[in-house]
Design a protein around this motif. Structure first.
Motif, PDB file in Angstrom:
ATOM      1  N   LYS A   1     -44.339  47.779 -77.579  1.00 28.47           N
ATOM      2  CA  LYS A   1     -44.516  47.692 -76.141  1.00 28.47           C
ATOM      3  C   LYS A   1     -43.280  48.203 -75.426  1.00 28.47           C
ATOM      4  O   LYS A   1     -42.157  47.833 -75.753  1.00 28.47           O
ATOM      5  CB  LYS A   1     -44.786  46.243 -75.717  1.00 28.47           C
ATOM      6  CG  LYS A   1     -45.104  46.097 -74.234  1.00 28.47           C
ATOM      7  CD  LYS A   1     -45.440  44.658 -73.875  1.00 28.47           C
ATOM      8  CE  LYS A   1     -45.762  44.514 -72.398  1.00 28.47           C
ATOM      9  NZ  LYS A   1     -46.073  43.118 -72.021  1.00 28.47           N
ATOM     10  N   GLN A   2     -43.517  49.095 -74.446  1.00 26.47           N
ATOM     11  CA  GLN A   2     -42.395  49.646 -73.690  1.00 26.47           C
ATOM     12  C   GLN A   2     -42.012  48.709 -72.545  1.00 26.47           C
ATOM     13  O   GLN A   2     -42.864  48.156 -71.869  1.00 26.47           O
ATOM     14  CB  GLN A   2     -42.743  51.018 -73.126  1.00 26.47           C
ATOM     15  CG  GLN A   2     -41.560  51.726 -72.484  1.00 26.47           C
ATOM     16  CD  GLN A   2     -41.926  53.080 -71.919  1.00 26.47           C
ATOM     17  OE1 GLN A   2     -42.738  53.155 -71.002  1.00 26.47           O
ATOM     18  NE2 GLN A   2     -41.340  54.139 -72.459  1.00 26.47           N
ATOM     19  N   HIS A   3     -40.703  48.541 -72.357  1.00 27.15           N
ATOM     20  CA  HIS A   3     -40.197  47.660 -71.302  1.00 27.15           C
ATOM     21  C   HIS A   3     -39.174  48.401 -70.449  1.00 27.15           C
ATOM     22  O   HIS A   3     -38.440  49.260 -70.939  1.00 27.15           O
ATOM     23  CB  HIS A   3     -39.500  46.431 -71.904  1.00 27.15           C
ATOM     24  CG  HIS A   3     -40.368  45.585 -72.776  1.00 27.15           C
ATOM     25  ND1 HIS A   3     -41.140  44.553 -72.281  1.00 27.15           N
ATOM     26  CD2 HIS A   3     -40.587  45.619 -74.113  1.00 27.15           C
ATOM     27  CE1 HIS A   3     -41.794  43.976 -73.272  1.00 27.15           C
ATOM     28  NE2 HIS A   3     -41.475  44.610 -74.394  1.00 27.15           N
ATOM     29  N   LEU A   4     -39.130  48.018 -69.179  1.00 29.56           N
ATOM     30  CA  LEU A   4     -38.001  48.358 -68.330  1.00 29.56           C
ATOM     31  C   LEU A   4     -37.007  47.223 -68.509  1.00 29.56           C
ATOM     32  O   LEU A   4     -37.400  46.054 -68.617  1.00 29.56           O
ATOM     33  CB  LEU A   4     -38.435  48.450 -66.868  1.00 29.56           C
ATOM     34  CG  LEU A   4     -37.343  48.806 -65.848  1.00 29.56           C
ATOM     35  CD1 LEU A   4     -36.822  50.217 -66.102  1.00 29.56           C
ATOM     36  CD2 LEU A   4     -37.894  48.687 -64.420  1.00 29.56           C
ATOM     37  N   ALA A   5     -35.722  47.536 -68.588  1.00 30.21           N
ATOM     38  CA  ALA A   5     -34.731  46.503 -68.861  1.00 30.21           C
ATOM     39  C   ALA A   5     -33.448  46.775 -68.103  1.00 30.21           C
ATOM     40  O   ALA A   5     -33.161  47.909 -67.714  1.00 30.21           O
ATOM     41  CB  ALA A   5     -34.443  46.426 -70.365  1.00 30.21           C
ATOM     42  N   ALA A   6     -32.678  45.704 -67.886  1.00 32.23           N
ATOM     43  CA  ALA A   6     -31.369  45.812 -67.245  1.00 32.23           C
ATOM     44  C   ALA A   6     -30.309  45.432 -68.260  1.00 32.23           C
ATOM     45  O   ALA A   6     -30.409  44.386 -68.916  1.00 32.23           O
ATOM     46  CB  ALA A   6     -31.290  44.882 -66.036  1.00 32.23           C
ATOM     47  N   LEU A   7     -29.311  46.285 -68.418  1.00 35.10           N
ATOM     48  CA  LEU A   7     -28.180  46.010 -69.308  1.00 35.10           C
ATOM     49  C   LEU A   7     -27.048  45.466 -68.447  1.00 35.10           C
ATOM     50  O   LEU A   7     -26.513  46.169 -67.584  1.00 35.10           O
ATOM     51  CB  LEU A   7     -27.754  47.286 -70.030  1.00 35.10           C
ATOM     52  CG  LEU A   7     -26.783  47.105 -71.196  1.00 35.10           C
ATOM     53  CD1 LEU A   7     -27.435  46.313 -72.321  1.00 35.10           C
ATOM     54  CD2 LEU A   7     -26.312  48.454 -71.708  1.00 35.10           C
ATOM     55  N   VAL A   8     -26.700  44.180 -68.675  1.00 38.93           N
ATOM     56  CA  VAL A   8     -25.802  43.454 -67.775  1.00 38.93           C
ATOM     57  C   VAL A   8     -24.620  42.890 -68.548  1.00 38.93           C
ATOM     58  O   VAL A   8     -24.810  42.268 -69.607  1.00 38.93           O
ATOM     59  CB  VAL A   8     -26.562  42.287 -67.093  1.00 38.93           C
ATOM     60  CG1 VAL A   8     -25.669  41.570 -66.096  1.00 38.93           C
ATOM     61  CG2 VAL A   8     -27.834  42.793 -66.430  1.00 38.93           C
ATOM     62  N   PRO A   9     -23.377  43.074 -68.056  1.00 35.32           N
ATOM     63  CA  PRO A   9     -22.232  42.427 -68.705  1.00 35.32           C
ATOM     64  C   PRO A   9     -22.222  40.940 -68.398  1.00 35.32           C
ATOM     65  O   PRO A   9     -22.452  40.523 -67.264  1.00 35.32           O
ATOM     66  CB  PRO A   9     -21.025  43.139 -68.087  1.00 35.32           C
ATOM     67  CG  PRO A   9     -21.499  43.585 -66.743  1.00 35.32           C
ATOM     68  CD  PRO A   9     -22.959  43.904 -66.903  1.00 35.32           C
ATOM     69  N   SER A  10     -21.974  40.126 -69.429  1.00 39.30           N
ATOM     70  CA  SER A  10     -21.943  38.684 -69.253  1.00 39.30           C
ATOM     71  C   SER A  10     -20.829  38.128 -70.124  1.00 39.30           C
ATOM     72  O   SER A  10     -21.012  37.875 -71.311  1.00 39.30           O
ATOM     73  CB  SER A  10     -23.285  38.066 -69.638  1.00 39.30           C
ATOM     74  OG  SER A  10     -23.278  36.667 -69.432  1.00 39.30           O
ATOM     75  N   GLY A  11     -19.638  37.972 -69.538  1.00 40.82           N
ATOM     76  CA  GLY A  11     -18.497  37.539 -70.328  1.00 40.82           C
ATOM     77  C   GLY A  11     -18.159  38.601 -71.363  1.00 40.82           C
ATOM     78  O   GLY A  11     -18.088  39.784 -71.064  1.00 40.82           O
ATOM     79  N   PRO A  12     -17.996  38.218 -72.634  1.00 34.87           N
ATOM     80  CA  PRO A  12     -17.663  39.200 -73.673  1.00 34.87           C
ATOM     81  C   PRO A  12     -18.868  39.978 -74.180  1.00 34.87           C
ATOM     82  O   PRO A  12     -18.718  40.883 -74.996  1.00 34.87           O
ATOM     83  CB  PRO A  12     -17.082  38.324 -74.785  1.00 34.87           C
ATOM     84  CG  PRO A  12     -17.779  37.021 -74.630  1.00 34.87           C
ATOM     85  CD  PRO A  12     -17.957  36.833 -73.140  1.00 34.87           C
ATOM     86  N   ALA A  13     -20.062  39.626 -73.718  1.00 33.39           N
ATOM     87  CA  ALA A  13     -21.285  40.234 -74.241  1.00 33.39           C
ATOM     88  C   ALA A  13     -21.962  41.137 -73.226  1.00 33.39           C
ATOM     89  O   ALA A  13     -21.732  41.050 -72.024  1.00 33.39           O
ATOM     90  CB  ALA A  13     -22.265  39.148 -74.686  1.00 33.39           C
ATOM     91  N   LEU A  14     -22.824  41.999 -73.755  1.00 36.22           N
ATOM     92  CA  LEU A  14     -23.800  42.705 -72.934  1.00 36.22           C
ATOM     93  C   LEU A  14     -25.138  42.013 -73.156  1.00 36.22           C
ATOM     94  O   LEU A  14     -25.479  41.640 -74.280  1.00 36.22           O
ATOM     95  CB  LEU A  14     -23.903  44.179 -73.351  1.00 36.22           C
ATOM     96  CG  LEU A  14     -22.708  45.069 -72.991  1.00 36.22           C
ATOM     97  CD1 LEU A  14     -22.872  46.454 -73.617  1.00 36.22           C
ATOM     98  CD2 LEU A  14     -22.569  45.194 -71.475  1.00 36.22           C
ATOM     99  N   VAL A  15     -25.884  41.808 -72.079  1.00 34.62           N
ATOM    100  CA  VAL A  15     -27.194  41.170 -72.162  1.00 34.62           C
ATOM    101  C   VAL A  15     -28.249  42.170 -71.712  1.00 34.62           C
ATOM    102  O   VAL A  15     -28.095  42.805 -70.670  1.00 34.62           O
ATOM    103  CB  VAL A  15     -27.256  39.900 -71.284  1.00 34.62           C
ATOM    104  CG1 VAL A  15     -28.672  39.359 -71.214  1.00 34.62           C
ATOM    105  CG2 VAL A  15     -26.309  38.838 -71.825  1.00 34.62           C
ATOM    106  N   LEU A  16     -29.290  42.305 -72.526  1.00 40.97           N
ATOM    107  CA  LEU A  16     -30.427  43.142 -72.152  1.00 40.97           C
ATOM    108  C   LEU A  16     -31.505  42.226 -71.606  1.00 40.97           C
ATOM    109  O   LEU A  16     -32.064  41.410 -72.333  1.00 40.97           O
ATOM    110  CB  LEU A  16     -30.958  43.925 -73.359  1.00 40.97           C
ATOM    111  CG  LEU A  16     -32.042  44.949 -73.021  1.00 40.97           C
ATOM    112  CD1 LEU A  16     -31.419  46.182 -72.382  1.00 40.97           C
ATOM    113  CD2 LEU A  16     -32.840  45.348 -74.261  1.00 40.97           C
ATOM    114  N   ASN A  17     -31.785  42.317 -70.308  1.00 37.68           N
ATOM    115  CA  ASN A  17     -32.793  41.464 -69.683  1.00 37.68           C
ATOM    116  C   ASN A  17     -34.029  42.297 -69.403  1.00 37.68           C
ATOM    117  O   ASN A  17     -33.991  43.228 -68.600  1.00 37.68           O
ATOM    118  CB  ASN A  17     -32.257  40.864 -68.378  1.00 37.68           C
ATOM    119  CG  ASN A  17     -32.957  39.553 -68.047  1.00 37.68           C
ATOM    120  OD1 ASN A  17     -34.174  39.469 -68.107  1.00 37.68           O
ATOM    121  ND2 ASN A  17     -32.177  38.539 -67.699  1.00 37.68           N
ATOM    122  N   LEU A  18     -35.138  41.987 -70.108  1.00 44.81           N
ATOM    123  CA  LEU A  18     -36.383  42.700 -69.850  1.00 44.81           C
ATOM    124  C   LEU A  18     -36.840  42.406 -68.424  1.00 44.81           C
ATOM    125  O   LEU A  18     -36.727  41.280 -67.939  1.00 44.81           O
ATOM    126  CB  LEU A  18     -37.463  42.274 -70.847  1.00 44.81           C
ATOM    127  CG  LEU A  18     -37.132  42.455 -72.331  1.00 44.81           C
ATOM    128  CD1 LEU A  18     -38.362  42.154 -73.187  1.00 44.81           C
ATOM    129  CD2 LEU A  18     -36.601  43.847 -72.618  1.00 44.81           C
TER     130      LEU A  18
END
Length: 319
Positions: free
Chosen positions: A165-182
């Motif tokens: 399944k294809q998703h649109l997602a946001a790649l967001v910095p969160s402290g020391p990590a990157l978070v991919l939020n669908l």
């Protein structure tokens, strides 16, 4: 200044370590000529109460059958086809081959198509988060992307295919990590056209009301600590389940307390409501302050009105 604010916000939302967690997906972040090998890890869990269907006579699990809704008869899997509703009472049948032909092609990439200001992303579009961790010695370029996003106050908009399944997602910095939020797609979020809302701007409220409301918000403000907020319904249910299980009982009757219904037809006096809220906050602060001895004073307390309670029955799991 923007850089400092972004760094502070990122640090405040730093996720817990995902060390030792299973990698759900492996691929790479790509933008321009940059290629960052990464893996996705679960960043959230569903902790709701799961009510299963049981036969109350024997307490046996109740399963789900493939039933023809018109005849009520069970049908074999081989007789089932997939159809899409097209008009009232009409369906278009799509074959497995036709479905396979339009499945999104798996590319194993988080392909960033655009960078936007973080403040531009409305919360309503956020759906499901994943932690993104570097793999194959990509730590340095991973850190470079993270720090660049923090310094610019940007997030990346990307397309990614997960489980066909294809998703649109946001790649967001969160402290020391990157978070991919669908994200939800644009046509999955409803417009405000059908809602009757007060006009935007300060003209819709008085200066005095705005001042008191601002004061109340400031008094109630505090740091974000997710541990302060728990699912009380789940906690109470599981506590009851544990108690019943230890007693050897197989059935449970839930009788959660209901809040008294609020009157919906009354006109709210906003100024009085804000004054009461501020006064209530002051009394709460006074109670928490160190007590000093004072001469005893007789007071007569009015009896509080009885609180209405009710009985609710949890919904069964949908078939």
């Amino acid at each position: 200044m923007a850089k400092a604010a972004a760094s502070k916000a990122a640090a405040a939302t730093a996720p817990a370590s995902s060390g030792g967690s299973r990698t759900l997906w492996k691929g790479a972040i790509t933008f321009g000529l940059v290629h960052i090998p990464v893996g996705l890890h679960t960043a959230a869990t569903a902790e709701g109460v799961d009510f299963d269907w049981l036969d109350k006579r024997t307490m046996d699990p109740v399963g789900y059958k493939r039933v023809n809704k018109r005849t009520g008869k069970e049908i074999d899997r081989d007789h089932i086809v997939k159809g899409v509703a097209y008009g009232e009472g009409k369906y278009v049948v799509i074959s497995p081959e036709e479905i396979e032909a339009v499945f999104p092609k798996t590319t194993q990439t988080i392909a960033i198509e655009r960078f936007i200001d973080a403040a531009e992303m409305p919360f309503i579009f956020l759906e499901r988060p994943y932690f993104v961790a570097p793999t194959d010695k990509s730590d340095k370029v991973y850190a470079l992307l993270r720090e660049t996003l923090i310094a610019t106050g940007k997030i990346g908009l990307a397309r990614v295919v997960i489980a066909t399944k294809q998703h649109l997602a946001a790649l967001v910095p969160s402290g020391p990590a990157l978070v991919l939020n669908l994200l939800r797609w644009g046509d999955e979020v409803k417009t405000l056209d059908s809602l009757k809302l007060p006009p935007a701007g300060k003209k819709s409220v008085s200066a005095a009301e705005l001042k008191m409301a601002t004061q109340l918000v400031q008094e109630m403000s505090g740091p974000w600590n997710p541990g302060d907020f728990k699912d009380e319904f789940r906690r109470q249910v599981m506590k009851l389940v544990e108690k019943k299980a230890k007693a050897g009982k197989a059935q449970t009757v839930l009788e959660p307390e209901e809040e008294a219904p609020q009157a919906s037809g009354d006109v709210i006096d906003l100024t009085a409501l804000l004054k009461r809220s501020l006064g209530h906050k002051g009394r709460a602060d006074a109670k928490s302050a160190p007590k000093t001895k004072a001469p005893a004073k007789k007071t007569t307390a009015k009896a509080a009105p009885a609180r209405k309670t009710g009985t609710t029955t949890p919904h069964r799991k949908a078939a």
